[in-house]
Design an enzyme around this catalytic site. Structure first.
Site, PDB file in Angstrom:
ATOM      1  N   ASP A 137       5.770  -4.859   4.594  1.00  0.00           N
ATOM      2  CA  ASP A 137       5.366  -3.528   4.156  1.00  0.00           C
ATOM      3  C   ASP A 137       5.237  -2.573   5.333  1.00  0.00           C
ATOM      4  O   ASP A 137       5.363  -1.362   5.181  1.00  0.00           O
ATOM      5  CB  ASP A 137       4.027  -3.604   3.402  1.00  0.00           C
ATOM      6  CG  ASP A 137       4.134  -4.468   2.153  1.00  0.00           C
ATOM      7  OD1 ASP A 137       5.260  -4.899   1.836  1.00  0.00           O
ATOM      8  OD2 ASP A 137       3.107  -4.716   1.497  1.00  0.00           O
ATOM      9  N   ASP A 223       6.634   3.200   3.339  1.00  0.00           N
ATOM     10  CA  ASP A 223       6.303   1.803   3.615  1.00  0.00           C
ATOM     11  C   ASP A 223       7.631   1.121   3.953  1.00  0.00           C
ATOM     12  O   ASP A 223       8.667   1.408   3.323  1.00  0.00           O
ATOM     13  CB  ASP A 223       5.700   1.119   2.378  1.00  0.00           C
ATOM     14  CG  ASP A 223       4.216   1.438   2.163  1.00  0.00           C
ATOM     15  OD1 ASP A 223       3.657   2.306   2.861  1.00  0.00           O
ATOM     16  OD2 ASP A 223       3.620   0.802   1.259  1.00  0.00           O
ATOM     17  N   HIS A 274       7.889  -0.261  -3.460  1.00  0.00           N
ATOM     18  CA  HIS A 274       8.628  -1.274  -2.696  1.00  0.00           C
ATOM     19  C   HIS A 274       9.879  -1.740  -3.448  1.00  0.00           C
ATOM     20  O   HIS A 274       9.850  -1.972  -4.643  1.00  0.00           O
ATOM     21  CB  HIS A 274       7.750  -2.476  -2.349  1.00  0.00           C
ATOM     22  CG  HIS A 274       6.557  -2.064  -1.526  1.00  0.00           C
ATOM     23  ND1 HIS A 274       5.448  -2.848  -1.387  1.00  0.00           N
ATOM     24  CD2 HIS A 274       6.322  -0.938  -0.801  1.00  0.00           C
ATOM     25  CE1 HIS A 274       4.566  -2.221  -0.616  1.00  0.00           C
ATOM     26  NE2 HIS A 274       5.074  -1.066  -0.253  1.00  0.00           N
ATOM     27  N   ASP A 276      11.664  -4.538  -3.065  1.00  0.00           N
ATOM     28  CA  ASP A 276      12.094  -5.935  -3.063  1.00  0.00           C
ATOM     29  C   ASP A 276      11.785  -6.741  -4.332  1.00  0.00           C
ATOM     30  O   ASP A 276      11.945  -7.963  -4.338  1.00  0.00           O
ATOM     31  CB  ASP A 276      11.614  -6.660  -1.795  1.00  0.00           C
ATOM     32  CG  ASP A 276      10.150  -6.397  -1.472  1.00  0.00           C
ATOM     33  OD1 ASP A 276       9.454  -5.832  -2.323  1.00  0.00           O
ATOM     34  OD2 ASP A 276       9.714  -6.766  -0.361  1.00  0.00           O
ATOM     35  N   CYS A 380       8.194 -10.100   0.891  1.00  0.00           N
ATOM     36  CA  CYS A 380       7.015  -9.310   1.297  1.00  0.00           C
ATOM     37  C   CYS A 380       6.304  -9.923   2.497  1.00  0.00           C
ATOM     38  O   CYS A 380       5.818  -9.206   3.364  1.00  0.00           O
ATOM     39  CB  CYS A 380       6.004  -9.229   0.165  1.00  0.00           C
ATOM     40  SG  CYS A 380       6.674  -8.704  -1.396  1.00  0.00           S
TER      41      CYS A 380
END
Ligand code: ARG
Length: 406
Positions: A137, A223, A274, A276, A380
């Protein structure tokens, strides 16, 4: 007096060793920090730790995230996660590290830092921080450069602290390494839209469809987990943790390094956080998409025009997530590539593993669900530092356009 005799002349230290000698000592043509994409053969990686993690404090961005995952009770959290949950997560993280080391990968871990500490800047104050379980992150490796992202939650503003030891070490040992901090945001109240609906109403949908997110355009924020690296090109997931101003900072930064940056929007995801668990490249010309979060068709075209095949992720094994996880079951997509042939997967995600096998990958199943509460899964909890390949373009049509424009 020659320049070098001057009392303030820089002292010769190991960091000034000739770059060529350093490269030779590594036995290859690259530096210690060298990772351009998500799939080349992995050589060195940072893996997070769960020690001293807390449930983040109530703040606008966290509130939306827990509502999305149906974990509203998390807003009542007051301090450390339980010793037992920290131990269970660390056991799984340590086992994953053993597997990586068994594959010959060098693994680095962050320093243990206490997150149950109030933090204050001139603009705000929060009663505690978050965790060092998710280096992804914060840290973005672009080739020989590691960028500390601005971050977007107040509780994560100081999240660089557990990684400073590792970054200083890379800086000393790799004369080619670039260490960059993106501009620190103020994160004052005007970065968060106080009237943003969080009830999944038609209004919510309309806002996300119009690319209006919980965070404003007051200052650049991103991020690092919103970025997927494809060699010369990076793709940036737009949403609550990365705004257009943050994208613009990345775009110009990339341009200065001969790279290209592109935005991606997923308008059916009402809580975009995010990239992913939404869009994940697997190897050259093959990427994984989330069937519940289709990409904007005009953005999809870049992939189609450049011979990329986008395959649909299998359904998650279960829709049940651990009690204190803020993530969606689409963590089944949150895999880590050991190489363009081998992928680490959560051991219960049989359908995902079958899909990968159908496309010619080997999979390494790893128990990891106890880590989910700490912010995510394999992608992550890692930041890759060195992968074997070099910077390449996988978007020939974009190269042609670029050449034509010159
Ligand atoms: N927003 C994602 C989901 O819940 C979770 C992504 C977590 N990724 C991370 N790098 N922490 O679907």
């Amino acid at each position: 007096m020659s320049e070098n005799d001057h009392p303030h002349a820089p002292k010769k230290t190991k960091t000034t060793a000739p770059v060529s000698a350093f490269r030779k000592s590594l036995g290859n043509e690259k530096g210690l920090v060298n990772s351009w994409n998500e799939w080349d053969t992995l050589e060195e990686i940072i893996v997070g730790i769960a020690d001293k993690a807390v449930i983040p404090p109530k703040e606008p961005a966290f509130e939306m995230k827990v509502k999305d995952s149906g974990k509203i009770h998390m807003l009542e959290g007051t301090g450390y996660r339980t010793e037992q949950s920290i131990k269970m997560a660390n056991d799984q993280l340590n086992y994953f590290v053993e597997l990586l080391e068994g594959e010959g990968v060098v693994v680095r871990r962050p320093d243990v830092v206490d997150f149950n500490v109030p933090v204050k800047t001139p603009d705000w104050e929060v009663p505690r921080m978050n965790t060092s379980a998710c280096p992804r992150d914060l840290l973005l490796t672009l080739g020989n450069e590691v960028i500390e992202a601005t971050m977007s939650w107040r509780s994560r503003f100081f999240e660089y602290r557990p990684y400073r030891g590792i970054l200083k070490d890379y800086m000393k040992r790799d004369p080619c390494m670039l260490w960059t901090c993106a501009p620190k945001p103020l994160m004052a109240d005007n970065l968060y839209r106080s009237d943003y609906p969080t009830d999944y109403s038609a209004k919510n949908k309309e806002l996300v469809r119009n690319y209006i997110y919980l965070t404003s355009e007051e200052e650049p924020i991103f991020d690092a987990a919103d970025i997927m690296r494809f060699g010369k090109d990076i793709f940036v997931h737009m949403g609550f943790t990365t705004n257009e101003f943050g994208f613009e900072w990345l775009r110009r930064h990339c341009a200065s390094r001969g790279m290209r940056a592109h935005m991606l929007h997923f308008p059916d995801d009402l809580c975009p956080f995010h990239c992913d668990a939404t869009f994940v490249p697997l190897r050259p010309y093959l990427a994984l998409e989330n069937p519940a979060r289709p990409m904007e068709p005009f953005e999809r075209r870049i992939f189609e025009e450049n011979d990329w095949k986008l395959i649909t992720a299998a359904q998650p094994n279960t829709m049940e997530m651990p009690a204190l996880s803020q993530c969606s079951p689409w963590l089944c997509m949150n895999v880590l590539s050991l190489s363009e042939k081998v992928i680490f997967c959560e051991e219960t995600e049989k359908e995902m593993m079958n899909l990968f096998n159908d496309y010619g990958f080997d999979t390494i199943p790893v128990p990891f669900r106890n880590v989910f509460e700490f912010g995510g899964s394999f992608h992550c909890v890692t930041t890759d530092i060195r992968r074997r390949g070099k910077k390449q373009s996988y978007f020939k049509a974009l190269d042609a356009q670029e050449a034509a424009a010159q």
